[in-house]
Enzyme design. Structure first.
Site, PDB file in Angstrom:
ATOM      1  N   GLU A  94      -5.315  -8.239  -0.572  1.00 29.66           N
ATOM      2  CA  GLU A  94      -6.156  -8.063   0.618  1.00 29.66           C
ATOM      3  C   GLU A  94      -7.582  -7.806   0.167  1.00 29.66           C
ATOM      4  O   GLU A  94      -7.828  -7.042  -0.766  1.00 29.66           O
ATOM      5  CB  GLU A  94      -5.726  -6.874   1.483  1.00 29.66           C
ATOM      6  N   GLU A  98       0.803  -1.223   0.000  1.00 37.64           N
ATOM      7  CA  GLU A  98       0.000   0.000   0.000  1.00 37.64           C
ATOM      8  C   GLU A  98       0.841   1.282   0.000  1.00 37.64           C
ATOM      9  O   GLU A  98       0.880   2.036   0.971  1.00 37.64           O
ATOM     10  CB  GLU A  98      -0.988   0.000   1.167  1.00 37.64           C
TER      11      GLU A  98
END
Length: 466
Positions: free
Chosen positions: A372, A172
């Site tokens: 995710e 991320e």
């Protein structure tokens, strides 16, 4: 008597990975064990008021000592792939220099235990726990951190790629940059709040864009180091949070608008990694605040990867085509749009399909992993010791159904990693927000598989949404 209906059930591809995910600081605990150095989260979480209830990861779910039990539970749940992160300061306590053999030994034993259980290891090299020693020297504001990351990546590949075939470089980029170095403004339950991550800096836009550049430079250096030091066949790619525009109505014009906005939203990270250049719209928008970079930087950043990992929870926006300058119009989300337990988490399962489809159409990767996806729910252990998280089952069934739609259309999604394997420290949200398929009593460390774990096991067995 009514009989169960029989029909041909669509399936995922035969080699599809049914995975779960975690991150080192959120589960391991043992922050000082066996020569580990301090991370920015070890520092940040101890600043009063930064964490909900002043929670820290000092104990977390004690995975560092209980990993064998945790792997056994994953095996029983039907997991065949596990995405975990390696704590950089466990390996290099000072970020660079001499490695810590005991730190490497922990992950080596973890990998061996996974393989013994028939679970494929996927290692993330950086899930936000920068060595504090590097932060003290400038952290991600310094190019030196990118070089140090490359050296760390090469060391891990040299020592683990005989058993770990897949590495994610950085988790991320968008969030580690924006939440960690400025904080982002969100409206939660009608109130404006500032969301931040460690190290909790407040940089100006010029400095923030340079941090973003240094992060993708680190990614490129890690890719090159893994290519140089890893065993033949080792694969590598990023694990980025996907900022996705979803077409409000599936028409060719709206899909084109969604592609345009999605590319722009990911210009600083996925787009420059895949194209080797910063797109014109980003540089024009940044103006004098654009990062400083060289042609050689761009070559490194765009080092070819084997797959793209995307973390997908919610759409960044719903869009429709427009004849304005941008070429799209954002559709505001209705206040009555359904939500999961986390106030930011809208129930928008179709984003799994569109994130995969747009990643494929914009950047044409060889493979895609959903690194995710999951949700928090208000889990309660009942009088019989059961956790009936039927709302998480509903969420997973719908989200995975959308992903199955993508694979049925030939989009090369190779696996999905549910966030998360276990309840854990949800960063600044502390221990009150539960994402796990396995419930953890933080006082006793007792693990209890939830109803969603049973759903996952059956879906993985069938290789299909059930």
């Amino acid at each position: 008597m009514l009989q169960a209906a029989t029909y041909a059930k669509p399936k995922f591809p035969d080699d599809f990975c049914w995975g779960v995910a975690s991150a080192a600081y959120q589960i391991e605990g043992s922050p000082d064990a066996d020569g580990k150095g301090k991370s920015i989260w070890d520092t940040y979480s101890h600043i009063p008021g930064k964490m909900k209830n002043n929670d820290t990861g000092d104990i977390a779910i004690d995975h560092y000592r209980r990993y064998k039990e945790d792997i056994r539970l994953m095996k029983e749940m039907g997991v065949d792939a596990y995405r975990f992160s390696i704590s950089w300061p466990r390996i290099f306590p000072n970020g660079d220099g001499m490695p810590n053999p005991k730190g490497l030994d922990f992950y080596s034993k973890l990998v061996d235990e996974l393989l013994k259980a028939g679970i494929k290891p996927f290692a993330t090299l950086y899930h936000w726990d920068l060595p504090q020693a590097l932060q003290d020297k400038g952290g991600w504001q310094s190019r030196d951190t990118a070089y140090a990351f490359g050296e760390y990546a090469g060391y891990i590949a040299e020592n683990l790629s005989d058993r770990v075939n897949n590495f994610f470089t950085i988790n991320e980029f968008q969030n580690l940059v924006d939440m960690g170095h400025r904080g982002i403004d969100m409206v939660v339950q009608g109130k404006p709040v500032k969301i931040e991550l460690a190290p909790g800096l407040k940089l100006n836009q010029k400095s923030l864009n340079q941090v973003a550049h240094n992060a993708v430079l680190a990614h490129g250096m890690a890719v090159q180091a893994i290519r140089a030091s890893g065993k033949p066949g080792t694969k590598v790619g990023p694990a980025e949070v996907m900022f996705c525009g979803v077409p409000i109505i599936d028409t060719p014009e709206n899909v084109k608008a969604a592609e345009k906005v999605t590319r722009h939203l990911n210009a600083r990270f996925l787009d420059v990694m895949q194209t080797g250049k910063y797109c014109k719209s980003y540089l024009e928008e940044a103006g004098k605040d654009a990062p400083e970079f060289t042609d050689e930087d761009l070559k490194i950043i765009s080092s070819p990867v084997d797959f793209i990992g995307i973390n997908v929870y919610i759409p960044k926006m719903y869009v429709m085509a427009s004849d304005n300058k941008a070429g799209y119009e954002e559709i505001p989300m209705n206040v009555s749009h359904p939500k999961m337990s986390s106030p930011w988490h809208t129930f928008s399962p179709e984003v799994l399909y569109w994130a995969a489809r747009l990643t494929d159409s914009i950047w044409n990767p060889k493979e895609i992993y959903i690194t995710e996806n999951g949700c928090a729910t208000s889990d309660v252990v009942d009088a019989n010791g059961k956790v009936f998280d039927e709302d998480r089952v509903m969420y997973l069934r719908n989200a995975m159904g959308q992903l199955q739609r993508a694979t049925s259309e030939g989009i090369p999604v190779k696996g999905n990693f549910v966030w998360s394997a276990f309840d854990n420290l949800e960063w600044t949200g502390g221990y009150g927000t539960r994402f796990g398929l396995i419930h953890v009593d933080y006082e006793t460390q007792k693990r209890t598989p939830k109803l969603s774990a049973a759903w996952f096991k059956e879906a993985a067995r069938c290789n299909a949404v059930v």
